[in-house]
Design a protein around this motif. Structure first.
Motif, PDB file in Angstrom:
ATOM      1  N   LEU A  92      57.626  47.835 -18.054  1.00  0.00           N
ATOM      2  CA  LEU A  92      57.241  48.927 -17.077  1.00  0.00           C
ATOM      3  C   LEU A  92      58.554  49.305 -16.521  1.00  0.00           C
ATOM      4  CD1 LEU A  92      55.103  50.280 -15.175  1.00  0.00           C
ATOM      5  CD2 LEU A  92      55.464  48.924 -13.498  1.00  0.00           C
ATOM      6  N   ARG A  93      58.913  50.542 -16.060  1.00  0.00           N
ATOM      7  CA  ARG A  93      60.080  51.295 -15.302  1.00  0.00           C
ATOM      8  C   ARG A  93      59.857  50.902 -13.868  1.00  0.00           C
ATOM      9  NH1 ARG A  93      62.099  57.086 -16.021  1.00  0.00           N
ATOM     10  NH2 ARG A  93      63.821  56.209 -15.003  1.00  0.00           N
ATOM     11  N   TRP A  94      60.741  49.689 -13.781  1.00  0.00           N
ATOM     12  CA  TRP A  94      60.728  49.077 -12.455  1.00  0.00           C
ATOM     13  C   TRP A  94      61.735  49.863 -11.406  1.00  0.00           C
ATOM     14  CZ3 TRP A  94      57.021  46.299 -10.589  1.00  0.00           C
ATOM     15  CH2 TRP A  94      56.390  45.341 -11.152  1.00  0.00           C
ATOM     16  N   ASP A  95      62.495  51.000 -11.950  1.00  0.00           N
ATOM     17  CA  ASP A  95      63.440  51.809 -11.224  1.00  0.00           C
ATOM     18  C   ASP A  95      62.351  52.540 -10.635  1.00  0.00           C
ATOM     19  OD1 ASP A  95      63.117  52.621 -13.882  1.00  0.00           O
ATOM     20  OD2 ASP A  95      64.543  54.341 -13.416  1.00  0.00           O
ATOM     21  N   VAL A  96      61.502  53.027 -11.114  1.00  0.00           N
ATOM     22  CA  VAL A  96      60.454  54.176 -10.801  1.00  0.00           C
ATOM     23  C   VAL A  96      59.676  53.364  -9.729  1.00  0.00           C
ATOM     24  CG1 VAL A  96      58.808  55.717 -11.277  1.00  0.00           C
ATOM     25  CG2 VAL A  96      60.897  55.421 -12.661  1.00  0.00           C
ATOM     26  N   ALA A  97      58.910  52.126 -10.226  1.00  0.00           N
ATOM     27  CA  ALA A  97      57.972  51.524  -9.434  1.00  0.00           C
ATOM     28  C   ALA A  97      58.293  50.984  -7.976  1.00  0.00           C
ATOM     29  CB  ALA A  97      57.118  50.206 -10.461  1.00  0.00           C
ATOM     30  N   THR A  98      59.502  50.972  -7.865  1.00  0.00           N
ATOM     31  CA  THR A  98      60.055  50.225  -6.689  1.00  0.00           C
ATOM     32  C   THR A  98      60.941  51.400  -5.943  1.00  0.00           C
ATOM     33  OG1 THR A  98      62.085  49.862  -7.726  1.00  0.00           O
ATOM     34  CG2 THR A  98      60.583  47.839  -7.731  1.00  0.00           C
ATOM     35  N   LEU A  99      60.650  52.597  -6.136  1.00  0.00           N
ATOM     36  CA  LEU A  99      61.114  53.736  -5.335  1.00  0.00           C
ATOM     37  C   LEU A  99      60.186  53.691  -4.288  1.00  0.00           C
ATOM     38  CD1 LEU A  99      61.288  56.823  -7.832  1.00  0.00           C
ATOM     39  CD2 LEU A  99      63.044  55.598  -6.558  1.00  0.00           C
ATOM     40  N   PRO A 100      61.026  53.830  -3.051  1.00  0.00           N
ATOM     41  CA  PRO A 100      59.922  53.896  -1.622  1.00  0.00           C
ATOM     42  C   PRO A 100      58.683  54.672  -1.518  1.00  0.00           C
ATOM     43  CG  PRO A 100      62.393  54.196  -1.060  1.00  0.00           C
ATOM     44  CD  PRO A 100      62.357  54.139  -2.598  1.00  0.00           C
ATOM     45  N   LEU A 101      58.649  55.858  -2.072  1.00  0.00           N
ATOM     46  CA  LEU A 101      57.489  56.808  -2.085  1.00  0.00           C
ATOM     47  C   LEU A 101      56.460  55.988  -3.027  1.00  0.00           C
ATOM     48  CD1 LEU A 101      55.858  59.113  -1.321  1.00  0.00           C
ATOM     49  CD2 LEU A 101      56.748  60.440  -3.183  1.00  0.00           C
ATOM     50  N   VAL A 102      56.742  55.279  -3.839  1.00  0.00           N
ATOM     51  CA  VAL A 102      55.926  54.955  -4.874  1.00  0.00           C
ATOM     52  C   VAL A 102      55.248  53.454  -4.116  1.00  0.00           C
ATOM     53  CG1 VAL A 102      55.260  53.746  -7.150  1.00  0.00           C
ATOM     54  CG2 VAL A 102      56.867  55.540  -6.912  1.00  0.00           C
ATOM     55  N   ARG A 103      56.106  52.793  -3.662  1.00  0.00           N
ATOM     56  CA  ARG A 103      55.749  51.552  -2.807  1.00  0.00           C
ATOM     57  C   ARG A 103      54.984  51.784  -1.511  1.00  0.00           C
ATOM     58  NH1 ARG A 103      56.973  46.777  -4.022  1.00  0.00           N
ATOM     59  NH2 ARG A 103      57.346  45.951  -1.947  1.00  0.00           N
ATOM     60  N   VAL A 104      55.225  52.998  -1.169  1.00  0.00           N
ATOM     61  CA  VAL A 104      54.396  53.466   0.040  1.00  0.00           C
ATOM     62  C   VAL A 104      52.860  53.595  -0.347  1.00  0.00           C
ATOM     63  CG1 VAL A 104      53.965  55.324   1.664  1.00  0.00           C
ATOM     64  CG2 VAL A 104      56.033  54.136   1.476  1.00  0.00           C
ATOM     65  N   GLU A 105      52.810  54.231  -1.571  1.00  0.00           N
ATOM     66  CA  GLU A 105      51.525  54.738  -2.306  1.00  0.00           C
ATOM     67  C   GLU A 105      50.863  53.303  -2.473  1.00  0.00           C
ATOM     68  OE1 GLU A 105      49.458  57.702  -3.405  1.00  0.00           O
ATOM     69  OE2 GLU A 105      50.822  57.811  -1.329  1.00  0.00           O
ATOM     70  N   PHE A 106      51.421  52.358  -3.169  1.00  0.00           N
ATOM     71  CA  PHE A 106      50.861  51.108  -3.344  1.00  0.00           C
ATOM     72  C   PHE A 106      50.448  50.601  -1.973  1.00  0.00           C
ATOM     73  CE2 PHE A 106      54.034  50.162  -6.905  1.00  0.00           C
ATOM     74  CZ  PHE A 106      53.371  51.110  -7.776  1.00  0.00           C
ATOM     75  N   ALA A 107      51.197  50.448  -0.993  1.00  0.00           N
ATOM     76  CA  ALA A 107      50.733  49.967   0.425  1.00  0.00           C
ATOM     77  C   ALA A 107      49.592  50.588   0.724  1.00  0.00           C
ATOM     78  CB  ALA A 107      51.837  49.799   1.152  1.00  0.00           C
ATOM     79  N   ASN A 108      49.577  52.026   0.799  1.00  0.00           N
ATOM     80  CA  ASN A 108      48.370  52.505   1.144  1.00  0.00           C
ATOM     81  C   ASN A 108      46.903  52.397   0.422  1.00  0.00           C
ATOM     82  OD1 ASN A 108      46.574  55.577   1.089  1.00  0.00           O
ATOM     83  ND2 ASN A 108      47.940  55.730   2.809  1.00  0.00           N
ATOM     84  N   ILE A 109      46.952  52.206  -0.772  1.00  0.00           N
ATOM     85  CA  ILE A 109      45.954  51.843  -1.571  1.00  0.00           C
ATOM     86  C   ILE A 109      45.395  50.584  -1.265  1.00  0.00           C
ATOM     87  CG2 ILE A 109      44.970  51.294  -3.883  1.00  0.00           C
ATOM     88  CD1 ILE A 109      47.044  53.187  -5.046  1.00  0.00           C
ATOM     89  N   LEU A 110      46.282  49.561  -0.987  1.00  0.00           N
ATOM     90  CA  LEU A 110      45.888  48.250  -0.740  1.00  0.00           C
ATOM     91  C   LEU A 110      45.401  48.178   0.638  1.00  0.00           C
ATOM     92  CD1 LEU A 110      48.563  46.246  -2.632  1.00  0.00           C
ATOM     93  CD2 LEU A 110      46.392  46.465  -3.301  1.00  0.00           C
ATOM     94  N   LEU A 111      46.104  48.658   1.592  1.00  0.00           N
ATOM     95  CA  LEU A 111      45.534  48.546   3.123  1.00  0.00           C
ATOM     96  C   LEU A 111      44.196  49.515   3.061  1.00  0.00           C
ATOM     97  CD1 LEU A 111      49.034  48.972   4.880  1.00  0.00           C
ATOM     98  CD2 LEU A 111      47.949  46.856   4.766  1.00  0.00           C
ATOM     99  N   GLN A 112      44.237  50.357   2.623  1.00  0.00           N
ATOM    100  CA  GLN A 112      42.759  51.157   2.754  1.00  0.00           C
ATOM    101  C   GLN A 112      41.819  50.352   2.324  1.00  0.00           C
ATOM    102  OE1 GLN A 112      42.156  55.521   2.571  1.00  0.00           O
ATOM    103  NE2 GLN A 112      44.484  55.851   2.011  1.00  0.00           N
ATOM    104  N   ALA A 113      42.024  49.825   1.152  1.00  0.00           N
ATOM    105  CA  ALA A 113      41.014  48.886   0.290  1.00  0.00           C
ATOM    106  C   ALA A 113      40.613  47.497   1.411  1.00  0.00           C
ATOM    107  CB  ALA A 113      41.244  48.465  -0.931  1.00  0.00           C
ATOM    108  N   TRP A 114      41.821  47.024   2.022  1.00  0.00           N
ATOM    109  CA  TRP A 114      41.558  45.948   3.029  1.00  0.00           C
ATOM    110  C   TRP A 114      40.834  46.297   4.164  1.00  0.00           C
ATOM    111  CZ3 TRP A 114      44.279  45.927   7.832  1.00  0.00           C
ATOM    112  CH2 TRP A 114      44.223  44.564   8.674  1.00  0.00           C
ATOM    113  N   LYS A 115      41.057  47.593   4.842  1.00  0.00           N
ATOM    114  CA  LYS A 115      40.232  47.954   5.973  1.00  0.00           C
ATOM    115  C   LYS A 115      38.709  48.225   5.465  1.00  0.00           C
ATOM    116  CE  LYS A 115      41.683  49.972   9.537  1.00  0.00           C
ATOM    117  NZ  LYS A 115      42.307  50.886  10.360  1.00  0.00           N
ATOM    118  N   ASN A 116      38.393  48.773   4.316  1.00  0.00           N
ATOM    119  CA  ASN A 116      37.060  48.866   3.763  1.00  0.00           C
ATOM    120  C   ASN A 116      36.562  47.629   3.414  1.00  0.00           C
ATOM    121  OD1 ASN A 116      37.111  51.554   4.220  1.00  0.00           O
ATOM    122  ND2 ASN A 116      37.953  52.142   2.391  1.00  0.00           N
ATOM    123  N   GLY A 117      37.204  46.234   3.602  1.00  0.00           N
ATOM    124  CA  GLY A 117      36.571  45.268   3.071  1.00  0.00           C
ATOM    125  C   GLY A 117      36.539  44.972   1.649  1.00  0.00           C
TER     126      GLY A 117
END
Length: 231
Positions: A92-117
């Motif tokens: 994987l291109r980790w230089d892309v996967a670790t960009l702030p915007l991409v990591r914000v998206e990862f966090a957004n997906i996981l936190l919404q899923a967490w809030k939805n149980g």
């Protein structure tokens, strides 16, 4: 934790124009996943978009995952990407996967899923995400698209201490787009501090259109908060 239904919050990729990184090096691409394709499953499309290096495609792929309503193995893959599990994704291109915007998206997906149980996030994971998101919000000056999405994601944690930070950002950046994202973020937060902050927002409006938007939110406030903050 009692599951709370959180409506899917999608990122509009064209809100910031076509944002493309420099072409990847040939040895950074996966031999099996080399370019975005609508024929791939959402998680394959995400990995392909990361390797292709085009953030517009990454955002479209993360939106596809959000549209799944947080079911299936996709969440485990996103969590591995958030944890930067390079052993699982060596090509994987980790230089892309670790960009702030991409990591914000990862966090957004996981936190919404967490809030939805739909996904279990340990307190340590949430603490790490919280620190990361606060740092992005506090230290981002020019990239208002990143800043707005970080604020929206930060709001998912419902921490009353984040309200003042959001107001400070609004005072610093007189942006209609940012104003509307912050208004929605505060509306989704289930804290008294956030609701008090909503009353102050007219002073941060950049134009009459922003004030009209805020009025529409106020008129529909009870219904909208019923989604995010059920009693």
């Amino acid at each position: 934790m009692v599951p709370v239904f959180v409506p899917v919050l999608l990122v509009t990729a064209d809100a910031h124009g076509a944002w493309t990184l420099s072409p990847p090096q040939s040895d950074c691409r996966s031999s099996e996943i080399s370019r975005p394709s609508h024929s791939h499953a959402p998680i394959d499309s995400l990995l392909a978009a990361i390797n292709f290096g085009t953030l517009d495609h990454v955002l479209k792929a993360t939106n596809q995952i959000k549209a799944l309503h947080y079911k299936g193995a996709a969440l485990n893959v996103v969590y591995a990407l958030w944890r930067e599990n390079k052993a699982e994704f060596p090509n994987l291109r980790w230089d892309v996967a670790t960009l702030p915007l991409v990591r914000v998206e990862f966090a957004n997906i996981l936190l919404q899923a967490w809030k939805n149980g739909a996904f279990s996030l340990a307190e340590g994971d949430r603490t790490e995400m919280h620190a990361f998101l606060r740092a992005v919000v506090a230290n981002t000056d020019r990239d208002l698209f990143l800043l707005g999405n970080a604020i929206s994601t930060l709001a998912l944690l419902d921490d009353p201490h984040d309200v003042q930070l959001i107001l400070e950002v609004l005072a610093k950046h007189r942006s209609s787009m940012l104003f509307r994202q912050a208004a929605l973020a505060l509306l989704t937060m289930c804290t008294d501090e956030a609701q008090q902050a909503l009353k102050k927002l007219p002073t941060y409006a950049t134009n009459q259109s922003d004030k009209d938007f805020l009025q529409r939110l106020h008129d529909d406030r009870a219904r909208l908060r019923g989604f995010w903050c059920p009693k």
